[in-house]
Design a protein around this motif. Structure first.
Motif, mmCIF file in Angstrom:
data_model
loop_
_atom_site.group_PDB
_atom_site.id
_atom_site.type_symbol
_atom_site.label_atom_id
_atom_site.label_comp_id
_atom_site.label_asym_id
_atom_site.label_seq_id
_atom_site.Cartn_x
_atom_site.Cartn_y
_atom_site.Cartn_z
ATOM 1 N N LEU A 1 -1.563 3.590 -9.948
ATOM 2 C CA LEU A 1 -1.255 4.875 -9.333
ATOM 3 C C LEU A 1 -1.562 6.026 -10.294
ATOM 4 C CD1 LEU A 1 2.220 4.047 -7.730
ATOM 5 C CD2 LEU A 1 -0.012 4.095 -6.586
ATOM 6 N N VAL A 2 -1.896 7.165 -9.731
ATOM 7 C CA VAL A 2 -2.026 8.378 -10.534
ATOM 8 C C VAL A 2 -0.624 8.757 -11.012
ATOM 9 C CG1 VAL A 2 -2.641 10.826 -10.512
ATOM 10 C CG2 VAL A 2 -4.054 9.163 -9.263
ATOM 11 N N PRO A 3 -0.404 8.937 -12.301
ATOM 12 C CA PRO A 3 0.939 9.232 -12.809
ATOM 13 C C PRO A 3 1.541 10.482 -12.170
ATOM 14 C CG PRO A 3 -0.530 8.684 -14.615
ATOM 15 C CD PRO A 3 -1.393 8.827 -13.390
ATOM 16 N N ARG A 4 2.816 10.385 -11.822
ATOM 17 C CA ARG A 4 3.524 11.551 -11.306
ATOM 18 C C ARG A 4 3.452 12.672 -12.346
ATOM 19 N NH1 ARG A 4 7.034 11.066 -6.903
ATOM 20 N NH2 ARG A 4 7.180 8.947 -6.049
ATOM 21 N N GLY A 5 3.371 13.882 -11.859
ATOM 22 C CA GLY A 5 3.230 15.026 -12.753
ATOM 23 C C GLY A 5 1.803 15.525 -12.801
ATOM 24 N N LEU A 6 0.841 14.645 -12.495
ATOM 25 C CA LEU A 6 -0.546 15.069 -12.425
ATOM 26 C C LEU A 6 -0.844 15.592 -11.020
ATOM 27 C CD1 LEU A 6 -2.439 12.248 -14.367
ATOM 28 C CD2 LEU A 6 -1.582 14.441 -15.225
ATOM 29 N N PHE B 1 0.872 -1.165 0.000
ATOM 30 C CA PHE B 1 0.000 0.000 0.000
ATOM 31 C C PHE B 1 0.913 1.220 0.000
ATOM 32 C CE2 PHE B 1 -2.231 3.161 2.899
ATOM 33 C CZ PHE B 1 -2.954 3.747 1.871
ATOM 34 N N LEU B 2 0.763 2.085 -0.994
ATOM 35 C CA LEU B 2 1.610 3.263 -1.111
ATOM 36 C C LEU B 2 0.906 4.442 -0.440
ATOM 37 C CD1 LEU B 2 2.676 1.243 -3.246
ATOM 38 C CD2 LEU B 2 3.374 3.213 -4.607
ATOM 39 N N ALA B 3 1.363 4.772 0.749
ATOM 40 C CA ALA B 3 0.667 5.756 1.561
ATOM 41 C C ALA B 3 0.756 7.171 1.001
ATOM 42 C CB ALA B 3 1.225 5.740 2.989
ATOM 43 N N ASP B 4 1.831 7.465 0.275
ATOM 44 C CA ASP B 4 2.042 8.837 -0.196
ATOM 45 C C ASP B 4 1.735 9.016 -1.676
ATOM 46 O OD1 ASP B 4 4.165 7.320 -1.034
ATOM 47 O OD2 ASP B 4 5.731 8.714 -0.399
ATOM 48 N N ARG B 5 1.029 8.041 -2.276
ATOM 49 C CA ARG B 5 0.661 8.143 -3.691
ATOM 50 C C ARG B 5 -0.832 7.948 -3.862
ATOM 51 N NH1 ARG B 5 3.924 7.345 -7.842
ATOM 52 N NH2 ARG B 5 2.116 8.297 -8.861
#
Length: 253
Positions: A176-181, A164-168
């Protein structure tokens, strides 16, 4: 309730450090150690392994693409054969340093674009998982549930620890929501603690669309390059403790 709190760590180079690794080491139960391609070097790896031994933190390899300028977050045009060799090379490097300190590498967690490329190509994910199984079939794969990396690891006979990725931020399809968005990375400590609370209570995370997404996991990941990652890890650990849990390197699941 035991929860593994793991962090990508050792992601500096030479005198440049991206996070407070020492502070992270006082909180986490498992360390995903950069192996020199996207970040890290022989001295940093050695220091992190030594610190892990002192703190009783489990260690794993965090292989990435050879792209320090882009921090391993840019996809590369490379063959499957080359990625297989990259993976074996990086795991082998960490295993050598770990052996020097009387430790063993227990898990593998792909970094950024290395994992993105595997998750975009099931055949590639399968090939990489077979490399890991050939090196050491007892290695545990850290992966998001239901993604190609997860499926490939299970096909190769590897145990999997679902993350579980707590900060994404998550999308409704589990990706996951793509970085940059906007909103892809969550920096607010209170929001992260609330996400962890919801996850521990209900086994769900609220997606970017506002939907509840079920996540079966007993392992929470923190990215060291998220600003204030040590404070983020401390906030997560305090939330786990407040709910009667225990931060501990745990079995797969």
């Amino acid at each position: 309730m035991k929860i593994d709190l793991n962090a990508d760590i050792g992601e500096g180079f030479g005198r440049w450090m991206i996070a407070d690794d020492a502070a992270l080491m006082t909180v986490i139960s498992s360390a995903n150690i950069a192996c020199g391609f996207h970040a890290g070097d022989h001295l940093i790896m050695d220091r992190v392994v030594r610190a892990a031994k002192e703190r009783g933190v489990a260690i794993g390899a965090h292989p990435g693409l050879p792209d320090r300028m882009g921090f391993g977050r840019r996809t590369m045009v490379v063959s499957a054969e080359e990625m297989e060799a990259m993976l074996a090379y990086q795991i082998g490097a960490l295993r050598g340093i770990a052996a020097r300190h009387g430790l063993r590498v227990g898990h593998v967690s792909y970094h950024a674009a290395f994992g993105t490329m595997a998750n975009a190509d099931q055949d590639l994910a399968d090939r990489l998982a077979r490399v890991i199984a050939q090196i050491d079939p007892s290695l545990v794969m850290l992966a998001m549930e239901g993604q190609p990396i997860d499926l490939a690891a299970r096909k190769a006979g590897l145990r999997v620890r679902s993350l579980f990725l707590a900060d994404r931020a998550y999308q409704a399809n589990g990706a996951l929501v793509p970085r940059g968005l906007e909103g892809a990375v969550i920096h607010d400590l209170d929001k992260v603690k609330e996400r962890v609370k919801t996850f521990l209570e209900t086994g769900k995370v609220i997606t970017i669309e506002g939907k509840g997404l079920a996540i079966r996991s007993r392992s929470i990941l923190v990215h060291s390059d998220t600003p204030g990652s040590d404070k983020l890890a401390q906030a997560i650990a305090s939330q786990i403790d407040a709910m009667g849990g225990e931060v501990s390197a745990c079995a797969e699941g």
